[in-house]
Design a protein around this motif. Structure first.
Motif, PDB file in Angstrom:
ATOM      1  N   HIS A 258      35.032  54.366  50.717  1.00  0.00           N
ATOM      2  CA  HIS A 258      36.275  53.890  50.549  1.00  0.00           C
ATOM      3  C   HIS A 258      36.289  52.958  49.243  1.00  0.00           C
ATOM      4  O   HIS A 258      37.009  53.542  48.066  1.00  0.00           O
ATOM      5  CB  HIS A 258      36.790  52.919  51.492  1.00  0.00           C
ATOM      6  CG  HIS A 258      37.014  53.855  53.099  1.00  0.00           C
ATOM      7  ND1 HIS A 258      38.066  54.757  53.248  1.00  0.00           N
ATOM      8  CD2 HIS A 258      36.080  54.170  53.986  1.00  0.00           C
ATOM      9  CE1 HIS A 258      37.950  55.376  54.269  1.00  0.00           C
ATOM     10  NE2 HIS A 258      36.537  55.106  54.911  1.00  0.00           N
TER      11      HIS A 258
ATOM     12  N   HIS B  81      29.779  51.998  53.609  1.00  0.00           N
ATOM     13  CA  HIS B  81      31.247  51.608  53.822  1.00  0.00           C
ATOM     14  C   HIS B  81      31.659  50.374  53.203  1.00  0.00           C
ATOM     15  O   HIS B  81      31.099  49.406  53.785  1.00  0.00           O
ATOM     16  CB  HIS B  81      31.892  51.729  55.162  1.00  0.00           C
ATOM     17  CG  HIS B  81      32.195  53.159  55.761  1.00  0.00           C
ATOM     18  ND1 HIS B  81      30.918  54.150  55.758  1.00  0.00           N
ATOM     19  CD2 HIS B  81      33.008  54.020  56.266  1.00  0.00           C
ATOM     20  CE1 HIS B  81      31.382  55.066  56.533  1.00  0.00           C
ATOM     21  NE2 HIS B  81      32.690  55.206  56.587  1.00  0.00           N
TER      22      HIS B  81
ATOM     23  N   HIS C 147      32.668  62.344  58.514  1.00  0.00           N
ATOM     24  CA  HIS C 147      31.806  61.977  59.930  1.00  0.00           C
ATOM     25  C   HIS C 147      31.970  63.118  60.809  1.00  0.00           C
ATOM     26  O   HIS C 147      33.167  63.648  61.336  1.00  0.00           O
ATOM     27  CB  HIS C 147      32.497  60.911  60.571  1.00  0.00           C
ATOM     28  CG  HIS C 147      32.427  59.419  59.687  1.00  0.00           C
ATOM     29  ND1 HIS C 147      31.496  58.674  59.917  1.00  0.00           N
ATOM     30  CD2 HIS C 147      33.176  58.856  58.753  1.00  0.00           C
ATOM     31  CE1 HIS C 147      31.491  57.598  58.801  1.00  0.00           C
ATOM     32  NE2 HIS C 147      32.743  57.784  58.241  1.00  0.00           N
TER      33      HIS C 147
ATOM     34  N   HIS D 143      32.279  62.312  52.226  1.00  0.00           N
ATOM     35  CA  HIS D 143      32.579  61.202  53.019  1.00  0.00           C
ATOM     36  C   HIS D 143      33.138  61.921  54.205  1.00  0.00           C
ATOM     37  O   HIS D 143      34.368  61.991  54.336  1.00  0.00           O
ATOM     38  CB  HIS D 143      33.385  60.159  52.639  1.00  0.00           C
ATOM     39  CG  HIS D 143      33.276  58.838  53.645  1.00  0.00           C
ATOM     40  ND1 HIS D 143      32.889  57.724  53.039  1.00  0.00           N
ATOM     41  CD2 HIS D 143      33.776  58.791  54.585  1.00  0.00           C
ATOM     42  CE1 HIS D 143      33.030  56.907  53.940  1.00  0.00           C
ATOM     43  NE2 HIS D 143      33.637  57.597  54.922  1.00  0.00           N
TER      44      HIS D 143
ATOM     45  N   ASP E 293      36.953  61.627  55.480  1.00  0.00           N
ATOM     46  CA  ASP E 293      36.621  60.580  56.634  1.00  0.00           C
ATOM     47  C   ASP E 293      36.537  61.330  58.031  1.00  0.00           C
ATOM     48  O   ASP E 293      35.278  61.763  58.322  1.00  0.00           O
ATOM     49  CB  ASP E 293      37.582  59.521  56.551  1.00  0.00           C
ATOM     50  CG  ASP E 293      36.837  58.080  57.089  1.00  0.00           C
ATOM     51  OD1 ASP E 293      35.503  58.282  57.125  1.00  0.00           O
ATOM     52  OD2 ASP E 293      37.712  57.136  57.120  1.00  0.00           O
TER      53      ASP E 293
HETATM   54 ZN   LIG Z   1      33.897  56.698  57.065  1.00  0.00          ZN
END
Ligand SMILES: [Zn+2]
Length: 348
Positions: free
Chosen positions: A227, A203, A24, A22, A284
């Motif tokens: 998450h 998500h 980005h 996870h 993230d």
């Molecule tokens: Zn994310």
């Protein structure tokens, strides 16, 4: 950026072969890369050095964070900007012994900069191939179809993603406003993605509650949950996630930075582990949040007081929860198990 003392376990964790599920890419650029792009496009007031740039990313509050996110996006204007940035990100991940990453990217966010989804995708794919040749790191892409553009655009975006199947784009993710655009709206987009043979993640339970996770699990049949923090509020949901072994992509520092939890100590990850959920640890937006995957594992080990056994389980969970084929998983498990033979004797 936190820096850790050299202890046998910290050094061990740094060298541990890792899988990131996870991340980005838009939140994972390196500061030298962004500095280079700012210079390329004529500079920015008050940003002379890389140190100035680091200070620009110290946020006063959440609106400032969003403003900063948009500010940096303006310096990504040409395919080669994306290619450079992703290559440098993968170099950095390799330096943390990340062997494989399934990275989100949001190509439609740059339409306003005059660059198409297709040209960004080609550029990112070039970067990942070059990084693989140069560092051996493996990378697969998951295109984030932002909830905020609604279900119709979502389904159209799935069609665009499907054009890159077999070239390194392996799935779709669902980001954006959980509250305003619940999972149920995207049933068609997800069904379509499934027909195309794309993987599907969402998500959920980050901004909104457990009901949002139920939506991702039941309506969308998401293969992993991004998450999933608010699952802690619903024991039936915990049962469901455990029974069906649906992995959670836990992002500790991110949850603190965005106010989902107050502190590391109050994060439900420990309860998730003890409940037997398939927990993975991820970053993230590492650059935006000032974290690294190594630091996240160290925080889990030191401050969530995970035992060496739990640390090993979480690391192995990431391999099992990935979309690698069986052979790819087996190779990573072998590498992982070989490394763990060198684990320090736990004398804490
Ligand atoms: Zn994310």
């Amino acid at each position: 950026m936190t820096s850790h003392h050299h202890t046998p376990w910290n050094d061990f964790i740094k060298g541990m072969p890792k899988v990131e599920l996870h991340l980005h890419l838009e939140g994972a650029f390196t500061f030298p890369t962004l500095h280079q792009l700012i210079q390329k496009y004529g500079g920015a007031p008050e940003i002379r050095t890389i140190q100035d740039l680091r200070h620009r990313f110290a946020y006063s509050d959440f609106p400032h964070f969003i403003e900063t996110w948009k500010w940096k996006n303006q310096f990504f204007r040409a395919p080669e900007d994306f290619e450079l940035s992703v290559y440098e990100t993968l170099r950095d991940l390799h330096s943390q012994n990340v062997a494989y990453v399934e990275a989100f990217y949001s190509p439609w966010d740059f339409e306003g900069n005059g660059i198409s989804m297709q040209s960004i995708t080609h550029a990112v794919l070039r970067a990942k191939r070059k990084a693989h040749d140069d560092f051996g790191i493996q990378c697969a892409l998951i295109a984030d179809i932002n909830r905020d553009f609604g279900p119709e655009r979502g389904a159209e975006r799935v069609d665009e993603v499907a054009g890159f199947r077999g070239q390194g784009v392996i799935g779709i993710g669902l980001g954006g406003s959980e509250h305003q655009y619940p999972a149920e709206l995207f049933v068609e987009a997800f069904a379509k993605a499934k027909q195309f043979g794309l993987h599907r993640v969402a998500h959920a339970g980050e901004a909104a509650g457990a009901g949002s996770i139920w939506g991702a699990v039941r309506a969308l049949e998401a293969e992993r949950i991004g998450h999933g923090t608010r699952a802690i509020d619903d024991p039936m949901l915990i049962d469901e996630l455990r029974t069906r072994r649906i992995p959670l992509e836990v992002c500790l520092t991110s949850n603190i930075c965005t106010g989902v939890v107050r502190s590391l100590e109050s994060h439900p990850v420990k309860d998730f582990l003890h409940a037997g959920l398939v927990v993975t640890i991820n970053t993230d937006d590492p650059t935006m949040f000032g974290c690294t995957l190594t630091d996240e594992y160290i925080a889990l080990f030191e401050r969530v007081a995970a035992s060496p056994e739990l640390l090993r389980t979480v690391g192995a969970n990431a391999i099992d929860s990935s979309f690698l084929d069986e052979r790819g998983k087996r190779e990573l498990h072998e590498q992982f198990d070989r490394y763990w033979k060198r684990a320090p004797h736990d004398a804490r």
